[in-house]
Design an enzyme around this catalytic site. Structure first.
Site, PDB file in Angstrom:
ATOM      1  N   ASP A 188      65.850 -83.378 -29.518  1.00 26.18           N
ATOM      2  CA  ASP A 188      64.966 -82.286 -29.918  1.00 26.18           C
ATOM      3  C   ASP A 188      65.033 -82.144 -31.437  1.00 26.18           C
ATOM      4  OD1 ASP A 188      63.713 -79.901 -30.439  1.00 26.18           O
ATOM      5  OD2 ASP A 188      64.681 -78.813 -28.805  1.00 26.18           O
ATOM      6  N   CYS A 226      57.812 -82.015 -22.848  1.00 27.20           N
ATOM      7  CA  CYS A 226      59.057 -81.638 -23.530  1.00 27.20           C
ATOM      8  C   CYS A 226      59.277 -80.150 -23.313  1.00 27.20           C
ATOM      9  CB  CYS A 226      59.016 -82.026 -25.011  1.00 27.20           C
ATOM     10  SG  CYS A 226      57.741 -81.204 -25.979  1.00 27.20           S
ATOM     11  N   ARG A 252      57.880 -83.034 -29.659  1.00 22.99           N
ATOM     12  CA  ARG A 252      57.985 -84.388 -29.106  1.00 22.99           C
ATOM     13  C   ARG A 252      56.794 -84.813 -28.256  1.00 22.99           C
ATOM     14  NH1 ARG A 252      63.696 -83.182 -26.478  1.00 22.99           N
ATOM     15  NH2 ARG A 252      62.600 -81.184 -26.356  1.00 22.99           N
TER      16      ARG A 252
HETATM   17  P1  4NP Z   1      59.744 -79.746 -28.390  1.00 30.06           P
HETATM   18  O1  4NP Z   1      60.660 -78.988 -29.460  1.00 30.06           O
HETATM   19  O2  4NP Z   1      60.340 -79.439 -27.035  1.00 30.06           O
HETATM   20  O3  4NP Z   1      59.880 -81.175 -28.765  1.00 30.06           O
HETATM   21  O4  4NP Z   1      58.353 -79.212 -28.556  1.00 30.06           O
HETATM   22  C1  4NP Z   1      60.942 -77.629 -29.375  1.00 30.06           C
HETATM   23  C2  4NP Z   1      60.084 -76.719 -29.933  1.00 30.06           C
HETATM   24  C3  4NP Z   1      60.371 -75.366 -29.883  1.00 30.06           C
HETATM   25  C4  4NP Z   1      61.515 -74.938 -29.245  1.00 30.06           C
HETATM   26  C5  4NP Z   1      62.357 -75.852 -28.669  1.00 30.06           C
HETATM   27  C6  4NP Z   1      62.075 -77.204 -28.728  1.00 30.06           C
HETATM   28  N1  4NP Z   1      61.826 -73.567 -29.187  1.00 30.06           N
HETATM   29  O5  4NP Z   1      62.886 -73.221 -28.651  1.00 30.06           O
HETATM   30  O6  4NP Z   1      61.051 -72.743 -29.669  1.00 30.06           O
END
Ligand code: 4NP
Length: 151
Positions: free
Chosen positions: A122, A8, A14
């Site tokens: 997300d 991800c 995720r």
């Molecule tokens: P992930 O969610 O891609 O599912 O781990 C996110 C976690 C942090 C960020 C973006 C998406 N961020 O921009 O910090």
């Protein structure tokens, strides 16, 4: 060994869930599962507390995980690379060196909704319900992946 990588953006919401769920459904002597992010913001961090919480609710401990960034070497180490959304898909494909690399990359929700190219939303900026929703989607997709890998 069959090696599966979940990807991800941050590797804290995720893909840690996808990793933990698939680990719980496969024979760990046959299938190795890991996860990574396309972004570097959270390298070394534990999964988000909301992912830890929803996993725990379903009996899965993901607190052994630490975020890392996807590396082009992962194309050599992994047989299947499941990405959570269209943006991850584009970012990983840009790093592919050849068609063999490209062919390893799959949108994970095409397991439950073939050819629809749906994204796992997300959940980072939302509340707990978003994480519950993501958990359910990933649980269904990982059930199918686990069945394929063990047949
Ligand atoms: P992930 O969610 O891609 O599912 O781990 C996110 C976690 C942090 C960020 C973006 C998406 N961020 O921009 O910090």
């Amino acid at each position: 060994m069959i090696n599966v990588l979940m990807v991800c953006l941050g590797n804290i919401c995720r893909s840690p869930l996808a990793e933990g769920i698939l680990v719980s459904k496969v024979d760990n002597k046959i299938v190795f599962v890991d996860s990574a992010g396309t972004g570097a913001y959270h390298i070394g961090n534990l999964p988000d507390v909301r992912s830890i919480k929803v996993a725990k609710k379903y009996g899965i401990d993901i607190t052994n995980q630490r975020a890392r960034k996807f590396s082009v070497k992962d194309f050599d180490s992994f047989d299947y690379i499941y990405v959570m959304d269209e943006s991850n898909y584009q970012n990983i494909l840009m790093l592919a060196r050849n068609t063999a690399d490209e062919n390893k990359v799959h949108l994970i929700l095409n397991e439950t909704h073939p050819t629809k190219n749906l994204s796992v939303p997300d959940p980072y900026h939302g509340g707990n319900q978003g994480f519950e929703n993501v958990y359910k989607m990933l649980d269904e997709a990982c059930e199918i992946i686990a069945n394929k890998l063990s047949s």
